[in-house]
Design a protein around this motif. Structure first.
Motif, PDB file in Angstrom:
ATOM      1  N   ALA A 146      -4.405   7.082  -0.738  1.00  0.00           N
ATOM      2  CA  ALA A 146      -3.779   5.769  -0.538  1.00  0.00           C
ATOM      3  C   ALA A 146      -4.399   4.745  -1.482  1.00  0.00           C
ATOM      4  O   ALA A 146      -5.585   4.826  -1.813  1.00  0.00           O
ATOM      5  CB  ALA A 146      -3.943   5.322   0.909  1.00  0.00           C
ATOM      6  N   ARG A 171       0.852  -1.189   0.000  1.00  0.00           N
ATOM      7  CA  ARG A 171       0.000   0.000   0.000  1.00  0.00           C
ATOM      8  C   ARG A 171       0.893   1.246   0.000  1.00  0.00           C
ATOM      9  O   ARG A 171       1.904   1.288   0.708  1.00  0.00           O
ATOM     10  CB  ARG A 171      -0.931   0.024   1.208  1.00  0.00           C
ATOM     11  CG  ARG A 171      -1.897   1.208   1.221  1.00  0.00           C
ATOM     12  CD  ARG A 171      -3.071   1.017   2.147  1.00  0.00           C
ATOM     13  NE  ARG A 171      -3.978  -0.015   1.660  1.00  0.00           N
ATOM     14  CZ  ARG A 171      -5.175  -0.273   2.187  1.00  0.00           C
ATOM     15  NH1 ARG A 171      -5.624   0.448   3.210  1.00  0.00           N
ATOM     16  NH2 ARG A 171      -5.931  -1.236   1.705  1.00  0.00           N
ATOM     17  N   ALA A 224       0.902   5.783  -0.323  1.00  0.00           N
ATOM     18  CA  ALA A 224       0.138   7.028  -0.197  1.00  0.00           C
ATOM     19  C   ALA A 224       0.770   8.063  -1.117  1.00  0.00           C
ATOM     20  O   ALA A 224       1.981   8.297  -1.057  1.00  0.00           O
ATOM     21  CB  ALA A 224       0.148   7.522   1.242  1.00  0.00           C
TER      22      ALA A 224
END
Length: 244
Positions: free
Chosen positions: A62, A2, A4
């Motif tokens: 994100a 993940r 951002a």
């Protein structure tokens, strides 16, 4: 993985941040590009929703990266090569799995710019609120003190917003900058619909000396939108930064 993305955008030609069918939004354009890059649907999460015409400088978006071989620099370059010219990714950072920019933000900072001059600057028309009248900055600063801290901000929300109206504003600063620009910087945990623009509208009412600074406390305690003036226009507002 993940990541951002810290994203800037010119809100002029967007119907706000949040994705909606049939209208152009920042999130909609962003997810369209994610699908183009990764050849599959990729869901994104933003740190805050901005209205139609409102700009972003430090919006945080994100998303999960399906291609683990891509570096952060690869991701940033691919996004900027495909995004429209009114969105730009300033930085891409790796974050932990399940990171939520909306729920984990501890502070959101908005900047509002007023251009105070007899004549408009047409080159700034989508960037600032042109205001051709004198403003008493000292009185505006006194008024802003009544809004700092935890309060019920029902008076300063617009329309259909059923969320808890109790919000915390950490600080409001009003700065006179060069070239007839006034900056109103609002730092808070989270905000109701149009809350920052409604606060600016009320502070400007004090600045024109139509209201005394103490009247802000009175309308805040009234918990009624009808007591407050119209919202400041969207083009002067920037979602400046998010802290986690």
């Amino acid at each position: 993985m993940r990541v951002a993305a810290i994203v800037a955008y010119d809100g002029t030609k967007f119907n706000g941040f949040q994705g909606q069918p049939k209208v152009r939004t920042v999130q909609g354009e962003f997810e369209k590009v994610l699908k183009r890059i990764f050849k599959q649907k990729v869901i994104s999460w933003g740190a805050g929703r901005t209205d139609t015409g409102v700009h972003g400088y430090g919006q945080v978006i994100a998303f999960d990266v399906p291609n683990e071989r891509m570096t952060l620099e690869n991701i940033k370059d691919a996004l900027n090569a495909n995004l429209p010219e009114d969105i730009y990714v300033r930085k891409v950072l790796k974050v932990r799995d399940k990171f939520s920019p909306r729920h984990e933000a501890t502070k959101r900072i908005y900047h509002y710019f007023i251009y105070q001059n007899d004549e408009p600057n047409i080159f700034l028309r989508d960037r600032v609120w042109w205001f051709p009248y004198d403003l008493n900055i000292e009185k505006m600063r006194k008024a802003a003190k009544y809004l700092e801290g935890e309060h019920d901000f029902t008076t300063f929300k617009t329309g259909n917003d059923d969320r808890n109206p109790v919000r915390t504003i950490y600080r409001i600063r009003i700065l006179k900058m060069r070239n007839n620009i006034i900056l109103i910087r609002v730092e808070g945990h989270s905000f109701l619909r149009r809350m920052v623009r409604n606060i600016v509208g009320a502070l400007v009412k004090v600045g024109t000396e139509n209201w005394e600074p103490e009247y802000i406390k009175e309308i805040l305690e009234a918990k009624s939108r009808s007591k407050a003036p119209a919202s400041a226009p969207p083009q002067g507002l920037y979602f400046y930064s998010v802290l986690f």
